[in-house]
Design a protein around this motif. Structure first.
Motif, mmCIF file in Angstrom:
data_model
loop_
_atom_site.group_PDB
_atom_site.id
_atom_site.type_symbol
_atom_site.label_atom_id
_atom_site.label_comp_id
_atom_site.label_asym_id
_atom_site.label_seq_id
_atom_site.Cartn_x
_atom_site.Cartn_y
_atom_site.Cartn_z
ATOM 1 N N ASP A 15 0.848 -1.198 0.000
ATOM 2 C CA ASP A 15 0.000 0.000 0.000
ATOM 3 C C ASP A 15 0.880 1.242 0.000
ATOM 4 O O ASP A 15 1.254 1.754 1.054
ATOM 5 C CB ASP A 15 -0.919 -0.029 1.225
ATOM 6 C CG ASP A 15 -1.895 1.126 1.275
ATOM 7 O OD1 ASP A 15 -1.833 2.038 0.427
ATOM 8 O OD2 ASP A 15 -2.730 1.119 2.203
ATOM 9 N N THR A 16 1.210 1.727 -1.183
ATOM 10 C CA THR A 16 2.118 2.873 -1.286
ATOM 11 C C THR A 16 1.458 4.185 -0.862
ATOM 12 O O THR A 16 2.148 5.087 -0.369
ATOM 13 C CB THR A 16 2.690 3.005 -2.706
ATOM 14 O OG1 THR A 16 1.620 3.124 -3.641
ATOM 15 C CG2 THR A 16 3.557 1.800 -3.061
ATOM 16 N N SER A 18 -0.751 4.630 1.653
ATOM 17 C CA SER A 18 -0.658 4.701 3.117
ATOM 18 C C SER A 18 0.782 4.932 3.553
ATOM 19 O O SER A 18 1.036 5.698 4.491
ATOM 20 C CB SER A 18 -1.198 3.422 3.753
ATOM 21 O OG SER A 18 -2.582 3.339 3.557
ATOM 22 N N LEU A 19 1.719 4.291 2.878
ATOM 23 C CA LEU A 19 3.131 4.505 3.203
ATOM 24 C C LEU A 19 3.503 5.965 3.021
ATOM 25 O O LEU A 19 4.110 6.572 3.913
ATOM 26 C CB LEU A 19 4.022 3.619 2.334
ATOM 27 C CG LEU A 19 5.527 3.897 2.450
ATOM 28 C CD1 LEU A 19 6.023 3.658 3.865
ATOM 29 C CD2 LEU A 19 6.292 3.061 1.434
ATOM 30 N N ALA A 20 3.136 6.550 1.885
ATOM 31 C CA ALA A 20 3.461 7.950 1.628
ATOM 32 C C ALA A 20 2.851 8.855 2.696
ATOM 33 O O ALA A 20 3.521 9.758 3.223
ATOM 34 C CB ALA A 20 2.985 8.363 0.239
ATOM 35 N N ALA A 21 1.597 8.623 3.035
ATOM 36 C CA ALA A 21 0.931 9.446 4.052
ATOM 37 C C ALA A 21 1.595 9.278 5.416
ATOM 38 O O ALA A 21 1.809 10.265 6.142
ATOM 39 C CB ALA A 21 -0.554 9.085 4.134
ATOM 40 N N ASP A 22 1.940 8.046 5.786
ATOM 41 C CA ASP A 22 2.571 7.790 7.090
ATOM 42 C C ASP A 22 3.952 8.435 7.189
ATOM 43 O O ASP A 22 4.306 9.015 8.221
ATOM 44 C CB ASP A 22 2.689 6.284 7.344
ATOM 45 C CG ASP A 22 1.351 5.608 7.567
ATOM 46 O OD1 ASP A 22 0.328 6.311 7.762
ATOM 47 O OD2 ASP A 22 1.319 4.353 7.528
ATOM 48 N N VAL A 23 4.719 8.337 6.124
ATOM 49 C CA VAL A 23 6.060 8.927 6.109
ATOM 50 C C VAL A 23 5.968 10.447 6.206
ATOM 51 O O VAL A 23 6.686 11.083 6.987
ATOM 52 C CB VAL A 23 6.820 8.469 4.837
ATOM 53 C CG1 VAL A 23 8.050 9.304 4.594
ATOM 54 C CG2 VAL A 23 7.187 7.002 4.952
ATOM 55 N N ALA A 24 5.067 11.052 5.423
ATOM 56 C CA ALA A 24 4.907 12.507 5.458
ATOM 57 C C ALA A 24 4.457 12.975 6.841
ATOM 58 O O ALA A 24 4.990 13.952 7.379
ATOM 59 C CB ALA A 24 3.915 12.957 4.388
ATOM 60 N N ALA A 45 5.047 12.892 0.438
ATOM 61 C CA ALA A 45 6.020 11.832 0.189
ATOM 62 C C ALA A 45 5.695 11.204 -1.158
ATOM 63 O O ALA A 45 4.529 11.089 -1.531
ATOM 64 C CB ALA A 45 5.977 10.788 1.297
ATOM 65 N N PHE A 46 6.722 10.831 -1.868
ATOM 66 C CA PHE A 46 6.598 10.210 -3.172
ATOM 67 C C PHE A 46 7.240 8.830 -3.091
ATOM 68 O O PHE A 46 8.407 8.719 -2.718
ATOM 69 C CB PHE A 46 7.305 11.044 -4.240
ATOM 70 C CG PHE A 46 6.784 12.455 -4.307
ATOM 71 C CD1 PHE A 46 5.790 12.791 -5.213
ATOM 72 C CD2 PHE A 46 7.272 13.436 -3.448
ATOM 73 C CE1 PHE A 46 5.294 14.097 -5.273
ATOM 74 C CE2 PHE A 46 6.787 14.737 -3.502
ATOM 75 C CZ PHE A 46 5.795 15.055 -4.416
ATOM 76 N N VAL A 47 6.480 7.801 -3.408
ATOM 77 C CA VAL A 47 7.013 6.446 -3.397
ATOM 78 C C VAL A 47 7.358 6.084 -4.842
ATOM 79 O O VAL A 47 6.486 6.045 -5.705
ATOM 80 C CB VAL A 47 6.015 5.442 -2.799
ATOM 81 C CG1 VAL A 47 6.592 4.030 -2.837
ATOM 82 C CG2 VAL A 47 5.659 5.839 -1.359
ATOM 83 N N HIS A 48 8.621 5.841 -5.078
ATOM 84 C CA HIS A 48 9.125 5.503 -6.409
ATOM 85 C C HIS A 48 9.364 3.996 -6.461
ATOM 86 O O HIS A 48 10.255 3.487 -5.773
ATOM 87 C CB HIS A 48 10.442 6.235 -6.697
ATOM 88 C CG HIS A 48 10.363 7.707 -6.491
ATOM 89 N ND1 HIS A 48 9.970 8.582 -7.489
ATOM 90 C CD2 HIS A 48 10.612 8.478 -5.396
ATOM 91 C CE1 HIS A 48 9.998 9.821 -7.023
ATOM 92 N NE2 HIS A 48 10.371 9.779 -5.751
ATOM 93 N N GLU A 49 8.560 3.296 -7.232
ATOM 94 C CA GLU A 49 8.731 1.859 -7.383
ATOM 95 C C GLU A 49 9.603 1.605 -8.611
ATOM 96 O O GLU A 49 9.223 1.921 -9.728
ATOM 97 C CB GLU A 49 7.381 1.172 -7.521
ATOM 98 C CG GLU A 49 6.561 1.280 -6.235
ATOM 99 C CD GLU A 49 5.316 0.421 -6.287
ATOM 100 O OE1 GLU A 49 5.244 -0.535 -5.502
ATOM 101 O OE2 GLU A 49 4.450 0.719 -7.127
ATOM 102 N N LEU A 50 10.771 1.056 -8.359
ATOM 103 C CA LEU A 50 11.763 0.854 -9.415
ATOM 104 C C LEU A 50 11.742 -0.586 -9.914
ATOM 105 O O LEU A 50 11.446 -1.504 -9.156
ATOM 106 C CB LEU A 50 13.150 1.200 -8.874
ATOM 107 C CG LEU A 50 13.281 2.602 -8.278
ATOM 108 C CD1 LEU A 50 14.629 2.765 -7.603
ATOM 109 C CD2 LEU A 50 13.084 3.658 -9.349
ATOM 110 N N PRO A 51 12.083 -0.795 -11.170
ATOM 111 C CA PRO A 51 12.133 -2.163 -11.686
ATOM 112 C C PRO A 51 13.203 -2.989 -10.967
ATOM 113 O O PRO A 51 14.195 -2.438 -10.465
ATOM 114 C CB PRO A 51 12.506 -1.990 -13.157
ATOM 115 C CG PRO A 51 12.478 -0.543 -13.458
ATOM 116 C CD PRO A 51 12.425 0.202 -12.166
ATOM 117 N N ILE A 92 9.023 2.111 7.246
ATOM 118 C CA ILE A 92 9.378 1.370 6.033
ATOM 119 C C ILE A 92 9.319 -0.132 6.300
ATOM 120 O O ILE A 92 8.709 -0.894 5.537
ATOM 121 C CB ILE A 92 10.785 1.778 5.529
ATOM 122 C CG1 ILE A 92 10.800 3.232 5.061
ATOM 123 C CG2 ILE A 92 11.303 0.820 4.472
ATOM 124 C CD1 ILE A 92 9.951 3.535 3.848
ATOM 125 N N ALA A 93 9.942 -0.588 7.388
ATOM 126 C CA ALA A 93 9.952 -2.015 7.701
ATOM 127 C C ALA A 93 8.529 -2.538 7.928
ATOM 128 O O ALA A 93 8.168 -3.608 7.431
ATOM 129 C CB ALA A 93 10.832 -2.281 8.917
#
Length: 143
Positions: A15-16, A18-24, A45-51, A92-93
């Protein structure tokens, strides 16, 4: 008004949003940014999902996460820097469902230089940003 970037291999987080909101929210809390709409809307917060294969340590291990926090100059004293590192690593963990990721999360703290904080279409100096923030706090509190 901090900005946060999280870089991880795609699929690390279920869930990116929720992660972005929690980090911010965590950085706002540690930095002690007033909880008023202008600041909430300008803290993101910006979640960048990389290959797969986009991240590696010197041994080629790719199960790492990189978090970069950008704040205006002087926003985080040493105690706040430590707190941001600890809180973001724990978030993050937890978001990855992998306690061991805490050992593989890199948190970089960066301060925008004078004239380097772009907001509202203008590159603000730190003094301009602080003045604007104080004016908004006063406006919101009715002072």
């Amino acid at each position: 008004m901090p900005m946060i970037d999280v870089y991880a291999t795609a699929g690390t987080f279920a869930d990116t949003i929720s992660l972005a909101a929690d980090v911010a929210a965590a950085v706002m809390d540690v930095e002690q940014v007033p909880n008023i709409p202008m600041f909430r809307k300008n803290t993101a917060a910006f979640v960048h999902e990389l290959p797969a294969g986009s991240i590696a340590n010197v041994d080629g291990d790719s199960n790492y996460v990189r978090v970069q926090v950008l704040t205006n100059a002087g926003a985080l004293d040493r105690d706040k820097q430590v707190a941001v590192g600890e809180r973001l690593t724990a978030i993050i963990a937890a978001a990855a469902g992998a306690d061991s990721l805490a050992q593989r999360t890199w948190v970089l703290l960066t301060e925008a230089p004078e004239g380097g904080w772009g907001l509202w279409g203008h590159a603000h100096t730190n003094a301009e940003l602080v003045t604007a923030a104080r004016a908004e706090i006063a406006r919101q509190s009715g002072a």
